[in-house]
Design a protein around this motif. Sequence first.
Motif, PDB file in Angstrom:
ATOM      1  N   VAL A  19       0.840  -1.186   0.000  1.00 57.40           N
ATOM      2  CA  VAL A  19       0.000   0.000   0.000  1.00 57.40           C
ATOM      3  C   VAL A  19       0.883   1.246   0.000  1.00 57.40           C
ATOM      4  O   VAL A  19       1.795   1.367   0.825  1.00 57.40           O
ATOM      5  CB  VAL A  19      -0.943   0.022   1.226  1.00 57.40           C
ATOM      6  N   VAL A  20       0.592   2.139  -0.924  1.00 57.25           N
ATOM      7  CA  VAL A  20       1.312   3.407  -1.021  1.00 57.25           C
ATOM      8  C   VAL A  20       0.312   4.521  -0.761  1.00 57.25           C
ATOM      9  O   VAL A  20      -0.710   4.627  -1.454  1.00 57.25           O
ATOM     10  CB  VAL A  20       1.960   3.583  -2.405  1.00 57.25           C
ATOM     11  N   LEU A  21       0.589   5.331   0.235  1.00 53.75           N
ATOM     12  CA  LEU A  21      -0.266   6.463   0.565  1.00 53.75           C
ATOM     13  C   LEU A  21       0.384   7.742   0.046  1.00 53.75           C
ATOM     14  O   LEU A  21       1.485   8.096   0.475  1.00 53.75           O
ATOM     15  CB  LEU A  21      -0.480   6.547   2.078  1.00 53.75           C
ATOM     16  N   GLY A  22      -0.281   8.415  -0.869  1.00 55.91           N
ATOM     17  CA  GLY A  22       0.273   9.622  -1.464  1.00 55.91           C
ATOM     18  C   GLY A  22       0.758   9.336  -2.872  1.00 55.91           C
ATOM     19  O   GLY A  22       1.474   8.353  -3.105  1.00 55.91           O
ATOM     20  N   GLY A  23       0.372  10.218  -3.812  1.00 55.58           N
ATOM     21  CA  GLY A  23       0.744  10.004  -5.211  1.00 55.58           C
ATOM     22  C   GLY A  23       1.664  11.063  -5.757  1.00 55.58           C
ATOM     23  O   GLY A  23       1.656  11.349  -6.963  1.00 55.58           O
ATOM     24  N   ARG A  66      -8.792   8.750  -3.182  1.00 60.15           N
ATOM     25  CA  ARG A  66      -9.326   9.277  -1.913  1.00 60.15           C
ATOM     26  C   ARG A  66      -8.182   9.358  -0.920  1.00 60.15           C
ATOM     27  O   ARG A  66      -7.057   8.914  -1.185  1.00 60.15           O
ATOM     28  CB  ARG A  66     -10.407   8.335  -1.369  1.00 60.15           C
ATOM     29  N   GLY A  67      -8.475   9.934   0.239  1.00 57.98           N
ATOM     30  CA  GLY A  67      -7.482   9.996   1.288  1.00 57.98           C
ATOM     31  C   GLY A  67      -7.422   8.705   2.086  1.00 57.98           C
ATOM     32  O   GLY A  67      -8.250   7.794   1.915  1.00 57.98           O
ATOM     33  N   TYR A  68      -6.453   8.631   2.973  1.00 59.89           N
ATOM     34  CA  TYR A  68      -6.277   7.440   3.814  1.00 59.89           C
ATOM     35  C   TYR A  68      -7.471   7.238   4.740  1.00 59.89           C
ATOM     36  O   TYR A  68      -8.040   8.192   5.273  1.00 59.89           O
ATOM     37  CB  TYR A  68      -5.002   7.582   4.648  1.00 59.89           C
ATOM     38  N   ALA A  69      -7.835   5.960   4.917  1.00 57.20           N
ATOM     39  CA  ALA A  69      -8.890   5.596   5.871  1.00 57.20           C
ATOM     40  C   ALA A  69      -8.406   4.419   6.700  1.00 57.20           C
ATOM     41  O   ALA A  69      -7.667   3.554   6.207  1.00 57.20           O
ATOM     42  CB  ALA A  69     -10.181   5.237   5.132  1.00 57.20           C
ATOM     43  N   ASP A  70      -8.828   4.386   7.955  1.00 58.53           N
ATOM     44  CA  ASP A  70      -8.424   3.289   8.831  1.00 58.53           C
ATOM     45  C   ASP A  70      -8.843   1.945   8.213  1.00 58.53           C
ATOM     46  O   ASP A  70      -9.965   1.794   7.728  1.00 58.53           O
ATOM     47  CB  ASP A  70      -9.075   3.452  10.203  1.00 58.53           C
ATOM     48  N   GLY A  71      -7.928   1.004   8.206  1.00 52.89           N
ATOM     49  CA  GLY A  71      -8.186  -0.303   7.612  1.00 52.89           C
ATOM     50  C   GLY A  71      -7.507  -0.495   6.271  1.00 52.89           C
ATOM     51  O   GLY A  71      -7.467  -1.621   5.749  1.00 52.89           O
ATOM     52  N   THR A  86       0.229  15.267   7.860  1.00 51.69           N
ATOM     53  CA  THR A  86       0.937  14.695   8.996  1.00 51.69           C
ATOM     54  C   THR A  86       0.021  13.857   9.884  1.00 51.69           C
ATOM     55  O   THR A  86       0.407  12.778  10.345  1.00 51.69           O
ATOM     56  CB  THR A  86       1.580  15.813   9.847  1.00 51.69           C
ATOM     57  N   GLU A  87      -1.197  14.330  10.108  1.00 48.14           N
ATOM     58  CA  GLU A  87      -2.133  13.598  10.964  1.00 48.14           C
ATOM     59  C   GLU A  87      -2.483  12.244  10.343  1.00 48.14           C
ATOM     60  O   GLU A  87      -2.541  11.216  11.030  1.00 48.14           O
ATOM     61  CB  GLU A  87      -3.391  14.446  11.173  1.00 48.14           C
ATOM     62  N   ALA A  88      -2.709  12.227   9.027  1.00 51.07           N
ATOM     63  CA  ALA A  88      -3.005  10.961   8.344  1.00 51.07           C
ATOM     64  C   ALA A  88      -1.805  10.026   8.390  1.00 51.07           C
ATOM     65  O   ALA A  88      -1.943   8.811   8.560  1.00 51.07           O
ATOM     66  CB  ALA A  88      -3.413  11.234   6.899  1.00 51.07           C
ATOM     67  N   ASN A  89      -0.613  10.592   8.249  1.00 48.08           N
ATOM     68  CA  ASN A  89       0.602   9.779   8.312  1.00 48.08           C
ATOM     69  C   ASN A  89       0.736   9.108   9.677  1.00 48.08           C
ATOM     70  O   ASN A  89       1.122   7.932   9.783  1.00 48.08           O
ATOM     71  CB  ASN A  89       1.835  10.634   8.029  1.00 48.08           C
ATOM     72  N   GLU A  90       0.428   9.851  10.734  1.00 48.18           N
ATOM     73  CA  GLU A  90       0.516   9.301  12.085  1.00 48.18           C
ATOM     74  C   GLU A  90      -0.487   8.163  12.279  1.00 48.18           C
ATOM     75  O   GLU A  90      -0.159   7.106  12.841  1.00 48.18           O
ATOM     76  CB  GLU A  90       0.261  10.406  13.111  1.00 48.18           C
ATOM     77  N   ALA A  92      -1.844   6.281   9.938  1.00 50.53           N
ATOM     78  CA  ALA A  92      -1.450   5.141   9.104  1.00 50.53           C
ATOM     79  C   ALA A  92      -0.268   4.402   9.716  1.00 50.53           C
ATOM     80  O   ALA A  92      -0.209   3.166   9.705  1.00 50.53           O
ATOM     81  CB  ALA A  92      -1.105   5.626   7.700  1.00 50.53           C
ATOM     82  N   SER A  93       0.662   5.165  10.271  1.00 53.69           N
ATOM     83  CA  SER A  93       1.821   4.551  10.911  1.00 53.69           C
ATOM     84  C   SER A  93       1.401   3.710  12.106  1.00 53.69           C
ATOM     85  O   SER A  93       1.913   2.605  12.337  1.00 53.69           O
ATOM     86  CB  SER A  93       2.806   5.642  11.342  1.00 53.69           C
ATOM     87  N   ALA A  94       0.441   4.223  12.873  1.00 56.17           N
ATOM     88  CA  ALA A  94      -0.058   3.473  14.027  1.00 56.17           C
ATOM     89  C   ALA A  94      -0.775   2.196  13.572  1.00 56.17           C
ATOM     90  O   ALA A  94      -0.644   1.134  14.202  1.00 56.17           O
ATOM     91  CB  ALA A  94      -1.006   4.351  14.843  1.00 56.17           C
ATOM     92  N   GLU A  95      -1.527   2.286  12.474  1.00 58.83           N
ATOM     93  CA  GLU A  95      -2.197   1.085  11.962  1.00 58.83           C
ATOM     94  C   GLU A  95      -1.174   0.039  11.508  1.00 58.83           C
ATOM     95  O   GLU A  95      -1.330  -1.160  11.753  1.00 58.83           O
ATOM     96  CB  GLU A  95      -3.120   1.437  10.791  1.00 58.83           C
TER      97      GLU A  95
END
Length: 410
Positions: A19-23, A66-71, A86-90, A92-95
């Motif tokens: 999974v790659v977040l960010g294009g 779309r943006g990141y979603a939990d799961g 940054t908030e989404a990165n945190e 996603a990192s926690a997930e």
Amino acid sequence: MAEHPAYPVGLRLTGRRVVVLGGGQVAQRRLPALIAAGADVRLVSPEATPSVEAMADAGEITWERRGYADGDLADAWYALIATSDTEANERASAEAERHRVWCVRSDDADRATAWTPATGHSEGVTVAVLTTDAKGRDPRHTAAVRDAVVEGLRDGTLVAPHHRTRTAGVALVGGGPGDPDLITVRGRRLLAEADVVIADRLGPRDLLAELPPHVEVIDAAKIPYGRFMAQEAINNALIEHAKQGKSVVRLKGGDPYVFGRGMEEFQALAEAGIPCTVVPGISSSISVPGAAGIPVTHRGVAHEFTVVSGHVAPDDERSLVDWPSLAKLTGTLVILMGVDKIGRIAETLIAHGKSPDTPVALVQEGTTAAQRRVDATLATVADTVVAQEVRPPAVIVIGEVVAVGRPGTA
């Protein structure tokens, strides 16, 4: 974790979810390697660069706009977090931590569970460099180390002998126009691994000085109107040395298939059952004019260029060139091996309609330290060659592009 160095490992991602977040630019740089590894790449990003979008359009990756979603990381083996949120990165990192997914973060390497090494490739070997000091990571230094190792492996300055038996055979290597730096990476590597090198006079001779002492160098020089090694003898030498189990390089000037008799040698080797690799080289027909400031094509000036051998005169019964048709073309004419025949060539072109004022440039010893350029016209080129003592090897360029690249012209 920051007190300990990273543990290097090679991930086998074929068919596995990544999974790659960010294009953005980070994804654009990292995606090709993930695709090449056979990974099932899922991109999650509301936007993407044109290059990343093209990968999705080609079906190389799956893009969810779309943006990141939990799961999103639940089924992943590996994740690359590269968004500007940054908030989404945190989150996603926690997930990734919860699901035990190795995770790279472009915004905060210290919060990541994996680092991307500086990588390079050379003949089936991947070189990956990581900084061992977690507190003093220096990406530029690791990239420089990577580059030095890969370049050394490619050009033979860093010797890493093969310990498994190599397959004997022949490589027809185009050495380029003369400057040793213009040989291809693959050609230089094969030279470094050779047992025998059969070299032409017009090959990059400086490369021979770099060969190890045990390499046998055979001179196949074809000096005009002087001593030469017959083509049959060259073919036989290639076959005999290869049959002895040796790795043989046939080092030729320019490209093996541009007036280089490469196909004759390839056919002889094929008939003898000898495996042969052809390594293209930079042809002097385009590189030498370029080195002298002459583009063989130029917008609004020349839409085509023709490369011709001038080793026989237009009125010679052996000539296969349609000189009358060439005289009618409006593009660039590049003549190789034609210095001593240029007078008759010019007369023929003029006789069939080419303007006597057509610019001509002769570039002698192109791309080497001895390079020089002599300018003339079709009407004056024969006398200019004599007066300026132009000698082979020289590339002759005829056409308006000569004026484009002439010093002092626009």
